[in-house]
Design a protein around this motif. Structure first.
Motif, PDB file in Angstrom:
ATOM      1  N   TYR A   5     -47.055  -5.716  -9.675  1.00  7.37           N
ATOM      2  CA  TYR A   5     -46.829  -5.682 -11.126  1.00  7.37           C
ATOM      3  C   TYR A   5     -47.350  -6.957 -11.801  1.00  7.37           C
ATOM      4  CZ  TYR A   5     -44.469  -5.579 -15.617  1.00  7.37           C
ATOM      5  OH  TYR A   5     -44.215  -5.615 -16.960  1.00  7.37           O
ATOM      6  N   ALA A  63     -39.659  -8.832 -14.633  1.00  7.56           N
ATOM      7  CA  ALA A  63     -40.365  -7.712 -13.993  1.00  7.56           C
ATOM      8  C   ALA A  63     -39.426  -6.527 -13.819  1.00  7.56           C
ATOM      9  CB  ALA A  63     -40.901  -8.149 -12.634  1.00  7.56           C
ATOM     10  N   ARG A 113     -46.603  -0.862 -14.945  1.00  8.48           N
ATOM     11  CA  ARG A 113     -45.535  -0.347 -14.077  1.00  8.48           C
ATOM     12  C   ARG A 113     -45.999   0.882 -13.285  1.00  8.48           C
ATOM     13  NH1 ARG A 113     -39.275   0.314 -15.795  1.00  8.48           N
ATOM     14  NH2 ARG A 113     -38.522   1.087 -13.826  1.00  8.48           N
ATOM     15  N   GLU A 155     -45.987   0.006 -21.322  1.00 14.55           N
ATOM     16  CA  GLU A 155     -44.671  -0.609 -21.199  1.00 14.55           C
ATOM     17  C   GLU A 155     -43.685   0.006 -22.177  1.00 14.55           C
ATOM     18  OE1 GLU A 155     -43.271  -2.711 -19.080  1.00 14.55           O
ATOM     19  OE2 GLU A 155     -45.113  -2.411 -17.981  1.00 14.55           O
ATOM     20  N   ALA A 163     -48.314  -0.158 -10.604  1.00 14.12           N
ATOM     21  CA  ALA A 163     -47.548  -0.857  -9.569  1.00 14.12           C
ATOM     22  C   ALA A 163     -46.793   0.139  -8.682  1.00 14.12           C
ATOM     23  CB  ALA A 163     -46.576  -1.838 -10.211  1.00 14.12           C
ATOM     24  N   ARG A 202     -43.103  -5.995  -7.268  1.00 12.86           N
ATOM     25  CA  ARG A 202     -43.223  -7.086  -8.245  1.00 12.86           C
ATOM     26  C   ARG A 202     -44.568  -7.810  -8.097  1.00 12.86           C
ATOM     27  NH1 ARG A 202     -37.712  -8.299  -7.203  1.00 12.86           N
ATOM     28  NH2 ARG A 202     -38.372  -9.848  -5.675  1.00 12.86           N
ATOM     29  N   ARG A 210     -49.846  -5.744 -14.271  1.00 14.91           N
ATOM     30  CA  ARG A 210     -49.067  -5.721 -15.515  1.00 14.91           C
ATOM     31  C   ARG A 210     -48.887  -4.277 -15.995  1.00 14.91           C
ATOM     32  NH1 ARG A 210     -50.039 -10.383 -17.674  1.00 14.91           N
ATOM     33  NH2 ARG A 210     -50.935 -10.991 -15.718  1.00 14.91           N
ATOM     34  N   ARG A 252     -51.608  -2.118 -21.606  1.00 22.98           N
ATOM     35  CA  ARG A 252     -50.349  -2.405 -20.927  1.00 22.98           C
ATOM     36  C   ARG A 252     -49.155  -2.325 -21.861  1.00 22.98           C
ATOM     37  NH1 ARG A 252     -53.363  -7.067 -17.631  1.00 22.98           N
ATOM     38  NH2 ARG A 252     -54.139  -5.769 -15.976  1.00 22.98           N
TER      39      ARG A 252
END
Lengths: 206, 183
Positions: free
Chosen positions: A50, B61, A56, A123, A59, A47, A54, A119
């Motif tokens: 992330y 998140a 995934r 996403e 991250a 997190r 921003r 992003r």
């Protein structure tokens, strides 16, 4: 929220004896103990990364890298009690490296620094739920609007404190600064964020 | 908790200081915060607003989906690749130094002297060739060659007349003498 909660903000929660034991076992080469540590800390490290990338996919990659580095350099850890802040220090450094790499790539036109477009597209590929996506987009737009008024150090301190829930001491360890420096930056960040949040209506919205 | 000392509530800056760390407040202000319901409420509300940002971020998140796995232990590469680069560089520099400075204990070869000898012989040969080019014939033939060379016969009279005819003298006596001689 009670006064007790507010007063607890600066105090580290402290690792459990179980965590300390796992760290000691992992330092002696016990991979199972290290995997237990990963299970415990992976969500918050993921997190934390992330929030700053921003993305995934980035991250996921960076989280793997953080734990690989942690395993490789576990002998350098001074005390098992500081494992969490040490992990965050590795993560902070990896995120900085990642952003630096993106800037270099953007200079040569390899990637676009148009963050929102990049992003959002990513996403949508991994989380197609429209409602979640809209809420997430709106929230991060507001947060971005606030964070842009902060300097890099203020932004990092603010996020570590309120997004990642680190204590002042853990933040000082993670950023290799003394506590008074951290407090100064945090104070400035709070003043700026409060003003900006009032202006863009984030506090009313959330 | 009471509403004591309500005239000196915590300022905006003091609330932020308390939010960072309540221990950083002056003792009197800390005491006031502990006793004053309004200031405590203000601090709690401010804290709540900031922490709620973090809570919302956590809620929105995603969770990590890729399980962490330590990489399998790989075999060690051969010893050559483990040798440090600086050691190889040092060896190369040492060999270069020995080649250039040539210590006393190294066996000397006579190749340079032989080369010098050859150069002297070549110079002598070239000098001999130059001599032959200049004097290509043997001594007796060189004399004969000199006899066949064009001979210039000098007749003073003809020569003088010819010169006078080509370039007449500006002296009148000389011109008269020349005419008489022609007649």
């Amino acid at each position: 929220m009670t006064r007790a909660n507010a007063a607890d903000n600066t105090k580290p929660s402290g690792p459990s004896t179980e965590t300390v034991q796992w760290v000691e076992q992992a330092r002696q080469g016990d991979q199972t103990a290290f995997h237990r540590l990963v299970d415990r800390y992976q969500p918050e490290i993921f997190r934390m990364i992330y929030y700053r990338t921003r993305s995934r996919l980035d991250a996921e990659d960076l989280t793997q890298d953080v734990f690989l580095r942690a395993y490789k350099h576990l002998q350098r850890l001074e005390s098992a009690e500081g494992f969490r802040s040490w992990l965050f220090r590795i993560a902070v450094n990896r995120v900085h490296d990642h952003h630096r790499s993106l800037r270099v790539k953007s200079i040569f036109g390899i990637v676009s620094m148009d963050e929102e477009t990049f992003r959002e597209t990513e996403e949508m590929a991994v989380a197609p739920e429209a409602a979640d996506g809209m809420a997430r987009k709106e929230f991060w737009q507001q947060v971005n609007g606030i964070l842009t008024v902060l300097s890099r150090m203020e932004r990092e301190v603010f996020m570590l404190r309120f997004f990642d829930q680190l204590s002042i001491r853990e933040m000082a360890d993670a950023m290799k600064k003394n506590e008074s420096t951290i407090k100064t930056h945090l104070y400035r960040a709070l003043a700026k964020v409060k003003t900006a949040a009032m202006q863009n209506g984030l506090w009313e919205a959330t | 908790m009471t509403t004591m000392n309500c005239t000196s509530h915590l300022t905006h800056d003091e609330l932020l200081t308390a939010l960072v760390d309540t221990e950083d407040l002056h003792a009197g202000r800390k005491e006031h915060l502990r006793a004053c319901a309004r200031c405590s409420h203000d601090l709690a509300q401010l804290t709540f607003r900031f922490t709620r940002m973090g809570q919302t971020a956590r809620k929105l998140a995603p969770a990590p989906s890729r399980p962490f796995r330590l990489p399998q232990r790989r075999e060690k590469p051969s010893a050559f690749f483990l040798r440090p680069v600086w050691l190889m560089g040092l060896t190369a520099a040492l060999l270069l130094a020995i080649t250039i400075w040539r210590p006393q204990w190294m066996p000397h070869t006579d190749v340079p002297f032989r080369m010098a000898y050859d150069a002297t012989a070549e110079r002598e040969l070239m000098a001999r060739i130059d001599e032959l080019v200049d004097d290509a014939l043997p001594k007796p033939y060189q004399q004969l060659s000199a006899v066949n060379a064009p001979v210039v016969i000098v007749n003073p009279m003809v020569d003088e007349d010819l010169i006078n005819w080509v370039v007449p003298s500006i002296d009148k006596n000389d011109a008269d003498k020349a005419e008489k001689r022609m007649l």
